[in-house]
Design an enzyme around this catalytic site. Structure first.
Site: not given
Length: 589
Positions: A80, A256
């Protein structure tokens, strides 16, 4: 990424009690990493001569030439990624879940050579993960530099400690970060955008409005106005700007990890879509206003590996969860997560950080070669030299990391689980002393374990252990950890008057002894684990040269997210406990 459905509901009294215990424990620490004030047993284990060696075939078959560097840029579980720039300085952060300290932060001048400068959340007031599973905690951090007030912000979701979405800030990432401000909105994956007119916004993933969920995995992207003076979203300004994804009729899942960028007076919203597994991708939208409406690009996705031959060699998969930045050469680049599975398609080393150049000469950015099989090497930006692994820069490719634990400051690569490292370690001329807490690695509590990330599919890890366990309740050695319910424990313990090395496998929380051997413990013992893809072998040496295998080769299946679930990669830990339940047995060797 698709998130666990996690809830943490502690009574007020229990929260206060836990906090008091944790604060008391923290008061014993010296943040230098050298804790000489601990009440350590006289026989506490001492680890020295720690050597990690990576040996992946892909790097042996693809040596670097001048002007090249390896991709991924950060190997092992650094997922991430989010990136920002101030002048010539780049800063990048990553998810850390229940690892302590949390949110590793790296610095670069050129996007090729990276130095870890610490962790954003490095003290208990910022990170309260002491009672949560390894795949909860800190998810999807975003880092942004606000030129309007010369301040860096890190915003993230912390599934622990009653936090939820939080923001911290600093004027200088080298000098530490503020305590968190809890933000007043639900959802996950928040990101900040600072417009050049001084206005600020937060975008994030959330559930659809109540009663409007159309299918499992249906999510939305929301935007809020953000008050920079109060560090809080402005009540009533929330608005859904993406419903479902690029095309709601196709039932896209898990839109997302949103980021807003401004280019040529227009606003671009980039998101991950498809979940963090094999259907992962990156998509882009455009608007004339940061609050929308946003129109998807006609050529989405702009990054994905999901449509490729699943049997391709040197496979990189799960590409997505990206962030963009302008490079030192004036071109754009995107950092994103991906995986390199082993020969059985298992994901043991976790989701890693990759980079690709981005072509933004047209209306929409596109990752260069982001839709074809990814190569292990890239060309460096113009004028940049590859110094990875030298001059303090983070290594990649095949490398060796050696640590004798004799320096005053512990290397940032060493992390703990759920609690500060300084609560149970001290360094000396003899090596690293670990105070064995009465906590087993299978418990959801801070453990006395110091971890490195597994960064290769083929590796060996060796350490020297000086330890005389006083009873079968004491054990010290190596743990290979995917989670508290999936792990291998390999260590030295005692049975009656004899000393044994014992190998235990825990799967779905159920443990069994695989092998044990009586050993001569008059001198320090070397412990080794070696992985050849999915095959892991444990051995020891009392002579310093000849290694004896303990049991047969075992599968690394429980160290993969395919089997264990969750979001972390395998961790290699120096483990000590006074609550050992891995006892030697009379097994056929």
């Amino acid at each position: 990424m698709k998130r666990l459905q996690v809830g943490f509901t502690l009574s007020k009294n229990r929260r206060i009690a836990l906090l008091c215990v944790f604060v008391g424990m923290f008061s014993l620490m010296r943040l230098s990493g050298n804790s000489q004030n601990l009440n350590v047993p006289k026989n506490a284990p001492v680890f020295s001569n720690s050597v990690y060696v990576g040996n992946d075939k892909i790097y042996n078959d693809n040596p670097l030439k001048v002007g090249e560097f390896y991709n991924p840029i950060l190997q092992g579980a650094y997922p991430d990624p989010a990136i920002t720039r101030k002048g010539d300085d780049y800063y990048m952060v990553h998810s850390s879940f229940a690892i302590f300290p949390g949110v590793p932060i790296f610095h670069s001048k050129d996007l090729v050579n990276w130095t870890q400068i610490g962790h954003v959340l490095d003290r208990p007031s910022q990170l309260k993960v002491h009672d949560t599973g390894i795949s909860a905690g800190v998810y999807a951090p975003d880092i942004k530099y606000n030129a309007n007030n010369d301040t860096f912000y890190m915003i993230t979701t912390q599934f622990a400690g009653g936090f939820g979405n939080i923001v911290v800030k600093t004027k200088d990432p080298l000098k530490g970060w503020s305590d968190p401000v809890k933000l007043k909105f639900d959802g996950i994956d928040p990101s900040l955008f600072f417009d050049d007119n001084g206005k600020a916004y937060v975008v994030h993933n959330d559930a659809p409005d109540k009663g409007k969920e159309l299918y499992q995995g249906h999510r939305v992207i929301k935007v809020w106005d953000y008050d920079v003076e109060k560090d809080q979203v402005i009540a009533g300004t929330d608005k859904i700007i993406v419903d479902g994804g690029v095309d709601l009729a196709k039932k896209p899942i898990w839109i997302e990890a949103p980021h807003i960028y401004k280019k040529n007076g227009r606003y671009y919203l980039m998101c991950a879509e498809g979940g963090t597994g094999g259907n992962h991708s990156e998509v882009i939208f455009v608007s004339d206003n940061p609050r929308g409406p946003y129109t998807p690009a006609p050529n989405n996705p702009i990054l994905s590996q999901r449509h490729l031959n699943p049997n391709r060699t040197n496979k990189v998969d799960w590409a997505g969860h990206a962030d963009l930045v302008e490079g030192p050469d004036g071109n754009y680049y995107g950092v994103f997560l991906g995986i390199r599975p082993n020969e059985k398609n298992r994901v043991n080393i976790g989701r890693e950080t990759f980079i690709l150049p981005v072509d933004w000469t047209g209306e929409f950015p596109v990752f260069t070669n982001g839709l074809v099989p990814m190569e292990p090497k890239l060309k460096v930006p113009a004028g940049v030299a590859n110094n990875t692994g030298k001059e303090g820069f983070f290594p990649n490719g095949n490398f060796t990391f050696t640590d004798n634990f004799t320096s005053e400051k512990l290397d940032y690569r060493w992390v703990s689980l759920r609690g500060p490292r300084e609560a149970f370690i001290s360094t000396s001329k003899q090596g690293l002393q670990v105070n064995p807490l009465p906590v087993n690695i299978k418990e959801v509590k801070p453990t006395s374990t110091l971890f490195l990330r597994q960064q290769h599919n083929n590796f060996s890890y060796t350490t020297t252990l000086n330890f005389k366990p006083a009873s079968e309740k004491e054990l010290a050695g190596i743990v290979l950890l995917q989670s508290e319910k999936f792990n291998y424990v390999y260590g030295l313990t005692r049975k009656d008057k004899d000393f044994y090395v014992v190998l235990e496998r825990t799967e779905k929380g159920a443990s069994r002894i695989i092998a044990s051997k009586k050993v001569d413990n008059k001198k320090p013992i070397q412990l080794r684990v070696k992985a050849d893809g999915d095959n892991y072998q444990f051995s020891y040496s009392t002579s310093g040269t000849d290694f004896v295998n303990v049991g047969e080769t075992v599968s690394g299946d429980i160290l993969s997210t395919n089997v264990a679930g969750g979001f972390t990669g395998a961790m290699i830990g120096l483990y000590a406990t006074s609550a050992n339940d891995a006892h030697p047995q009379n097994l056929v060797q």
